[in-house]
Design an enzyme around this catalytic site. Structure first.
Site, PDB file in Angstrom:
ATOM      1  N   ALA A 157     -72.610   1.000 -87.759  1.00  0.00           N
ATOM      2  CA  ALA A 157     -72.416   2.428 -87.521  1.00  0.00           C
ATOM      3  C   ALA A 157     -73.659   2.964 -86.820  1.00  0.00           C
ATOM      4  O   ALA A 157     -74.754   2.400 -86.943  1.00  0.00           O
ATOM      5  CB  ALA A 157     -72.202   3.146 -88.845  1.00  0.00           C
ATOM      6  N   GLY A 205     -71.411  -2.029 -90.121  1.00  0.00           N
ATOM      7  CA  GLY A 205     -70.028  -1.706 -89.755  1.00  0.00           C
ATOM      8  C   GLY A 205     -69.458  -2.665 -88.718  1.00  0.00           C
ATOM      9  O   GLY A 205     -68.240  -2.832 -88.630  1.00  0.00           O
ATOM     10  N   GLU A 208     -68.286  -5.491 -90.749  1.00  0.00           N
ATOM     11  CA  GLU A 208     -67.075  -5.029 -91.448  1.00  0.00           C
ATOM     12  C   GLU A 208     -65.887  -4.947 -90.492  1.00  0.00           C
ATOM     13  O   GLU A 208     -64.753  -5.237 -90.877  1.00  0.00           O
ATOM     14  CB  GLU A 208     -67.344  -3.661 -92.087  1.00  0.00           C
ATOM     15  CG  GLU A 208     -68.307  -3.772 -93.261  1.00  0.00           C
ATOM     16  CD  GLU A 208     -68.768  -2.419 -93.773  1.00  0.00           C
ATOM     17  OE1 GLU A 208     -69.221  -1.599 -92.957  1.00  0.00           O
ATOM     18  OE2 GLU A 208     -68.657  -2.178 -94.993  1.00  0.00           O
ATOM     19  N   GLU A 226     -77.236  -2.677 -94.326  1.00  0.00           N
ATOM     20  CA  GLU A 226     -77.246  -1.258 -94.726  1.00  0.00           C
ATOM     21  C   GLU A 226     -78.334  -0.953 -95.739  1.00  0.00           C
ATOM     22  O   GLU A 226     -78.970   0.100 -95.692  1.00  0.00           O
ATOM     23  CB  GLU A 226     -75.882  -0.859 -95.313  1.00  0.00           C
ATOM     24  CG  GLU A 226     -74.754  -0.747 -94.300  1.00  0.00           C
ATOM     25  CD  GLU A 226     -73.988  -2.045 -94.095  1.00  0.00           C
ATOM     26  OE1 GLU A 226     -74.527  -3.140 -94.413  1.00  0.00           O
ATOM     27  OE2 GLU A 226     -72.843  -1.970 -93.603  1.00  0.00           O
TER      28      GLU A 226
HETATM   29  N1  DAK Z   1     -77.319   2.748 -84.582  1.00  0.00           N
HETATM   30  C1  DAK Z   1     -77.890   3.454 -83.561  1.00  0.00           C
HETATM   31  N2  DAK Z   1     -78.577   2.893 -82.549  1.00  0.00           N
HETATM   32  C2  DAK Z   1     -78.724   1.561 -82.568  1.00  0.00           C
HETATM   33  C3  DAK Z   1     -78.167   0.753 -83.570  1.00  0.00           C
HETATM   34  C4  DAK Z   1     -77.429   1.399 -84.616  1.00  0.00           C
HETATM   35  N3  DAK Z   1     -76.808   0.721 -85.608  1.00  0.00           N
HETATM   36  N4  DAK Z   1     -78.487  -0.528 -83.316  1.00  0.00           N
HETATM   37  C5  DAK Z   1     -79.212  -0.513 -82.178  1.00  0.00           C
HETATM   38  N5  DAK Z   1     -79.359   0.733 -81.715  1.00  0.00           N
HETATM   39  C6  DAK Z   1     -80.081   1.205 -80.536  1.00  0.00           C
HETATM   40  C7  DAK Z   1     -81.578   1.188 -80.766  1.00  0.00           C
HETATM   41  O1  DAK Z   1     -81.983   2.359 -81.457  1.00  0.00           O
HETATM   42  C8  DAK Z   1     -82.094   1.137 -79.340  1.00  0.00           C
HETATM   43  O2  DAK Z   1     -81.992   2.425 -78.780  1.00  0.00           O
HETATM   44  P1  DAK Z   1     -83.185   3.001 -77.836  1.00  0.00           P
HETATM   45  O3  DAK Z   1     -84.445   2.873 -78.633  1.00  0.00           O
HETATM   46  O4  DAK Z   1     -83.167   2.114 -76.636  1.00  0.00           O
HETATM   47  O5  DAK Z   1     -82.752   4.404 -77.565  1.00  0.00           O
HETATM   48  C9  DAK Z   1     -81.059   0.246 -78.648  1.00  0.00           C
HETATM   49  O6  DAK Z   1     -79.881   0.297 -79.460  1.00  0.00           O
HETATM   50  C10 DAK Z   1     -81.500  -1.185 -78.561  1.00  0.00           C
HETATM   51  O7  DAK Z   1     -81.842  -1.595 -79.873  1.00  0.00           O
HETATM   52  P2  DAK Z   1     -83.051  -2.605 -80.155  1.00  0.00           P
HETATM   53  O8  DAK Z   1     -84.184  -2.325 -79.228  1.00  0.00           O
HETATM   54  O9  DAK Z   1     -83.296  -2.569 -81.624  1.00  0.00           O
HETATM   55  O10 DAK Z   1     -82.366  -3.984 -79.697  1.00  0.00           O
HETATM   56  P3  DAK Z   1     -82.709  -5.445 -80.165  1.00  0.00           P
HETATM   57  O11 DAK Z   1     -81.901  -6.312 -79.284  1.00  0.00           O
HETATM   58  O12 DAK Z   1     -84.176  -5.682 -80.246  1.00  0.00           O
HETATM   59  O13 DAK Z   1     -82.126  -5.569 -81.669  1.00  0.00           O
HETATM   60  C11 DAK Z   1     -80.439  -5.290 -83.374  1.00  0.00           C
HETATM   61  C12 DAK Z   1     -80.761  -5.550 -81.863  1.00  0.00           C
HETATM   62  C13 DAK Z   1     -78.932  -5.116 -83.471  1.00  0.00           C
HETATM   63  C14 DAK Z   1     -80.889  -6.486 -84.197  1.00  0.00           C
HETATM   64  C15 DAK Z   1     -81.203  -4.016 -83.838  1.00  0.00           C
HETATM   65  O14 DAK Z   1     -80.982  -2.977 -82.891  1.00  0.00           O
HETATM   66  C16 DAK Z   1     -80.798  -3.537 -85.205  1.00  0.00           C
HETATM   67  O15 DAK Z   1     -81.246  -4.071 -86.225  1.00  0.00           O
HETATM   68  N6  DAK Z   1     -79.920  -2.485 -85.258  1.00  0.00           N
HETATM   69  C17 DAK Z   1     -79.567  -1.839 -86.505  1.00  0.00           C
HETATM   70  C18 DAK Z   1     -78.621  -2.679 -87.300  1.00  0.00           C
HETATM   71  C19 DAK Z   1     -78.221  -1.978 -88.605  1.00  0.00           C
HETATM   72  O16 DAK Z   1     -79.058  -1.607 -89.422  1.00  0.00           O
HETATM   73  N7  DAK Z   1     -76.905  -1.832 -88.821  1.00  0.00           N
HETATM   74  C20 DAK Z   1     -76.350  -1.185 -89.965  1.00  0.00           C
HETATM   75  C21 DAK Z   1     -76.145   0.286 -89.679  1.00  0.00           C
HETATM   76  S1  DAK Z   1     -75.470   1.147 -91.075  1.00  0.00           S
HETATM   77  C22 DAK Z   1     -68.783   4.291 -93.134  1.00  0.00           C
HETATM   78  C23 DAK Z   1     -68.454   2.986 -92.991  1.00  0.00           C
HETATM   79  C24 DAK Z   1     -69.386   2.071 -92.556  1.00  0.00           C
HETATM   80  C25 DAK Z   1     -70.671   2.454 -92.293  1.00  0.00           C
HETATM   81  C26 DAK Z   1     -71.015   3.780 -92.452  1.00  0.00           C
HETATM   82  C27 DAK Z   1     -70.067   4.706 -92.895  1.00  0.00           C
HETATM   83  N8  DAK Z   1     -67.815   5.243 -93.606  1.00  0.00           N
HETATM   84  C28 DAK Z   1     -66.460   4.776 -93.910  1.00  0.00           C
HETATM   85  C29 DAK Z   1     -68.106   6.606 -93.704  1.00  0.00           C
HETATM   86  C30 DAK Z   1     -71.620   1.464 -91.815  1.00  0.00           C
HETATM   87  C31 DAK Z   1     -72.963   1.663 -91.833  1.00  0.00           C
HETATM   88  C32 DAK Z   1     -73.820   0.818 -90.996  1.00  0.00           C
HETATM   89  O17 DAK Z   1     -73.364  -0.054 -90.269  1.00  0.00           O
END
Ligand code: DAK
Length: 253
Positions: A63, A104, A107, A127
């Site tokens: 997400a 997500g 998921e 998460e």
């Molecule tokens: N959200 C927003 N932006 C993201 C992102 C994310 N999940 N993942 C990457 N980006 C953005 C980065 O902020 C960066 O943006 P700028 O700085 O260039 O503006 C750009 O994408 C490139 O990211 P990186 O520089 O980090 O790229 P890398 O290749 O070095 O790394 C990575 C890729 C995927 C390993 C890393 O970006 C990362 O760890 N991303 C976050 C992964 C994460 O924590 N995912 C879980 C998110 S929470 C719901 C149901 C489900 C959910 C929520 C609600 N409901 C039913 C209500 C789910 C929640 C989640 O998934």
């Protein structure tokens, strides 16, 4: 567009997430478009099997954290449940995963019936590292797929697993070279789409619903669905073709 829907003929549709600048993070626009695509694809008989993919670099990084960082509980509650269209998608769904499938994104892959992953794909539920927990079925689908003790490690540490590890754990169907992921997923979709669609839908329905039922009730569900197959023209054709030693011509009836 943040997503692309391609109807490819041969009964296959390909849905792609296209937000490379944000690693295909699922912002509201992506989620709403995915819901609309799966809603459309569920209707009608033209599409018999769908494939969901990201790019060749990333499936989806979860997400969009930036779109929910300041959200209140009631804002989260008011968000439409866009996952329901994918959850309720009645036709076979294959996920083609290259690169990251996180949060997500993992998921989303777990919503599929078959997951084809590239050798460098990584799956995870990070998460917990941003102070939340999975919210689109991660705690439930992963645990049911691989068991409590393996799922807990992924959910509680937030550490990703490789495609090979995911395959060994049992939630990735096949691992193929990165460059072959989409072609393999489409080939599988093509072979499924060539088979009787009523039987395919019933298999999916019985597997998914049966998994939540006591065994005797699930076996009854299976038996009734099995009996219903004998009301289809494709059953008559499939068996006649076998007996007559010819290729069947399935019409989806
Ligand atoms: N959200 C927003 N932006 C993201 C992102 C994310 N999940 N993942 C990457 N980006 C953005 C980065 O902020 C960066 O943006 P700028 O700085 O260039 O503006 C750009 O994408 C490139 O990211 P990186 O520089 O980090 O790229 P890398 O290749 O070095 O790394 C990575 C890729 C995927 C390993 C890393 O970006 C990362 O760890 N991303 C976050 C992964 C994460 O924590 N995912 C879980 C998110 S929470 C719901 C149901 C489900 C959910 C929520 C609600 N409901 C039913 C209500 C789910 C929640 C989640 O998934």
């Amino acid at each position: 567009m943040e997503t692309i829907l391609e109807r490819r003929g041969d009964g296959i549709a390909l849905v792609r997430i296209n937000r490379p600048e944000a690693r295909n993070a699922l912002n509201p626009a992506v989620r709403e478009q995915l819901a609309a695509h799966f809603h459309d694809l569920a209707a009608g008989e033209e599409v018999r099997c769908a494939v969901i993919a990201g790019s060749d670099k990333v499936f989806a990084a979860g997400a969009d954290i930036k779109a929910m960082a300041e959200a209140s509980p009631s804002e989260m509650m008011r968000r439409p449940d866009v996952w329901v269209a994918i959850r309720a998608f009645p036709k076979p769904l294959i996920a083609a995963v290259n690169g990251w499938a996180l949060g997500g994104g993992c998921e989303l892959a777990l919503h599929a019936d078959i997951i084809v992953a590239g050798e460098s794909a990584r799956f995870g539920q990070p998460e917990i590292k941003v102070g939340i927990m999975p919210g689109a079925g991660g705690t439930q689908r992963l645990t049911r797929a691989i068991g409590k003790y393996k799922a807990m490690k992924i959910l509680l540490t937030g550490e990703p697993v490789t495609a090979r590890e995911a395959e060994a754990l049992g939630f990735v169907t096949e691992v193929v070279p990165d460059a072959e992921v989409l072609d393999r997923a489409l080939a599988l979709a093509k072979s499924i789409a060539a088979l009787p669609p009523v039987a395919a839908r019933k298999i999916k329905e019985v597997v998914l619903h049966g998994a939540d039922m006591p065994l005797e009730a699930a076996l009854l569900l299976e038996r009734q669905a099995f009996q219903l197959m004998f009301d289809t023209a494709d059953q008559k054709e499939g068996m006649a073709a076998f007996i007559e030693k010819r290729a069947p011509q399935f019409r989806g009836r």
